[in-house]
Write an enzyme that holds these catalytic residues in place. Structure first.
Site, PDB file in Angstrom:
ATOM      1  N   HIS A 139     -73.198 -10.282  67.300  1.00 21.29           N
ATOM      2  CA  HIS A 139     -73.475 -11.582  68.288  1.00 21.29           C
ATOM      3  C   HIS A 139     -72.178 -11.609  69.289  1.00 21.29           C
ATOM      4  O   HIS A 139     -72.451 -11.929  70.652  1.00 21.29           O
ATOM      5  CB  HIS A 139     -73.690 -12.993  67.705  1.00 21.29           C
ATOM      6  N   ASP A 150     -73.778 -16.677  74.684  1.00 23.90           N
ATOM      7  CA  ASP A 150     -74.199 -17.573  73.790  1.00 23.90           C
ATOM      8  C   ASP A 150     -74.904 -18.956  74.624  1.00 23.90           C
ATOM      9  O   ASP A 150     -75.348 -18.850  75.528  1.00 23.90           O
ATOM     10  CB  ASP A 150     -73.004 -17.990  72.639  1.00 23.90           C
ATOM     11  N   TYR A 165     -75.139 -27.888  71.357  1.00 21.24           N
ATOM     12  CA  TYR A 165     -76.555 -27.617  70.566  1.00 21.24           C
ATOM     13  C   TYR A 165     -77.656 -28.742  70.433  1.00 21.24           C
ATOM     14  O   TYR A 165     -78.809 -28.770  70.579  1.00 21.24           O
ATOM     15  CB  TYR A 165     -76.381 -27.268  69.146  1.00 21.24           C
TER      16      TYR A 165
END
Length: 423
Positions: free
Chosen positions: A397, A230, A342
């Site tokens: 994921h 990730d 992010y």
């Protein structure tokens, strides 16, 4: 400054590796631009000082003219990129606000309730997973937490987690590879038990890469096998670009090469809706509220839900294992620091897309419900070293937790340079 020095300092073209001119080429370009206004070659009429000054003015003007179309294209590309990102963020925010309003009206006490966990769950204190330790980063002075297993004299294998995880997401790999490696799972800054600076600029990419470098050297090593998932995978990509001398081998799981992410978004903007959470997290405050509601229901859904959660029934998180992630996230400010990744990393999608020169393996869960489609093979054009790409069918994921046996076998094959069929 002599002609040779001047020639070496001039670079033309917007290329990954600039093309440098020699003195004859410099003389030709200058005479081509300035020839009509002068009666002879520049170096025969002017003093060295005036030549250097004239050439600097000429080269600056010429380069500006030559690079102007490229700069306009890059500016338009950046504008389009951010328009797509914030447009998707706006659409997602509207949907989230409708959801919050609806749930708040139906049951406000339940909707706006979340519990701060006062004691870490037993799974985070399991001695079988390794020894807990702390190191202080030389660059920032921050104190980072890690869990290590294996002999520290063996080669280092460093694991970088993603969101909303911490070191615990690597529990299956810590034990598996500690036989031949000094395995270390790091809590990145702002996550888990590591220090969490509050300013957004503290999560700038260069600071995060400094943390990785300081961790490697602080553990007594000069290089490592770097494994990331990730956003930990995104950091791994960037670190391999910046410090290839400190990366023996690179393993990335469900994280696209920065350039392939940009390519996918610009070629098929609709793909942004699939990873709308990434854009939504660019907004202030609202993501923290949405993720906290109903005692972190959205976080639970990400890890355990039918669409995005772990698919392997034998490896689905128990309530106790889920608490291993919620414990740190439930603390005051526990969501803001991870979300800052992010808010910073997405702004680096247009940043330094050189080719990766170290040997690399990319592992991708085929049933990823979070990241956009078609990125598993998108890294190939950006690899100069050997690259192996694997996709695991019916895998989410959370690939290293969903199919740990399959992932571990792929890792062993890659590390031992055994032939492994590509999926």
């Amino acid at each position: 400054m002599d002609q040779a020095t001047v020639g070496r300092k001039v670079a033309i073209g917007f290329q990954k590796r600039p093309t440098y001119l020699d003195s004859k080429q410099v003389r030709f370009i200058y005479n081509l631009v300035e020839g009509p206004a002068r009666s002879g070659p520049i170096y025969e009429q002017s003093s060295p000082e005036s030549v250097e000054y004239d050439f600097r003015v000429m080269s600056s003007t010429t380069m500006s003219v030559i690079l102007f179309p490229t700069r306009v294209c890059l500016w338009l590309l950046s504008l389009l990129y951010w328009a797509l990102v914030y447009g998707t963020a706006g659409v997602t925010a509207c949907m989230v606000l409708i959801r919050i309003s609806w749930r708040g009206l139906r049951d406000p006490r339940r909707a706006f309730r979340w519990t701060v966990r006062n004691r870490p769950p037993a799974c985070l204190r399991d001695p079988a997973l390794g020894t807990h330790g702390y190191l202080r980063c030389r660059s920032s002075g921050l104190r980072l937490h890690f869990v290590s297993k294996g002999n520290s004299r063996k080669p280092l294998m460093l694991f970088l987690h993603g969101f909303p995880e911490n070191w615990y997401s690597w529990r299956y790999q810590l034990r598996e590879f500690s036989v031949q490696y000094h395995t270390v799972a790091l809590d990145l800054r702002g996550c888990g038990a590591s220090a969490a600076p509050y300013r957004l600029e503290d999560y700038a990419l260069e600071n995060l890469l400094d943390d990785i470098r300081d961790t490697i050297s602080g553990l007594g090593h000069t290089s490592c096998v770097l494994v990331g998932h990730d956003w930990g995978g995104m950091l791994a990509w960037h670190f391999a670009l910046e410090r290839p001398d400190m990366v023996q081998r690179l393993v990335v799981m469900n994280a696209p090469h920065p350039a392939s992410w940009l390519d996918a978004v610009l070629r098929r903007p609709s793909q942004l809706l699939r990873s709308g959470h990434t854009c939504f997290f660019q907004l202030p405050l609202l993501p923290e509220i949405a993720l906290s509601m109903e005692d972190f229901k959205l976080v639970r859904s990400m890890l355990c839900g039918g669409r995005a959660g772990i698919r392997n029934r034998a490896r689905r998180l128990t309530e106790a294992e889920l608490e291993g992630y919620l414990y740190h996230l439930s603390q005051p400010g526990g969501l803001t620091a991870p979300l800052n990744y992010y808010r910073v990393l997405l702004s680096n999608a247009l940043y330094r897309h050189q080719n990766v020169g170290v040997a690399c393996m990319l592992i991708w869960g085929e049933a990823d419900g979070i990241l956009v489609e078609g990125m598993s093979g998108g890294a190939r054009p950006y690899m100069r070293g050997s690259v192996v790409v694997h996709t695991i069918p019916d895998c989410s994921h959370w690939v290293q937790q969903d199919q740990p046996e399959t992932v571990n076998k792929m890792l062993w094959d890659f590390l031992l340079q055994r032939e492994s069929p590509q999926c």
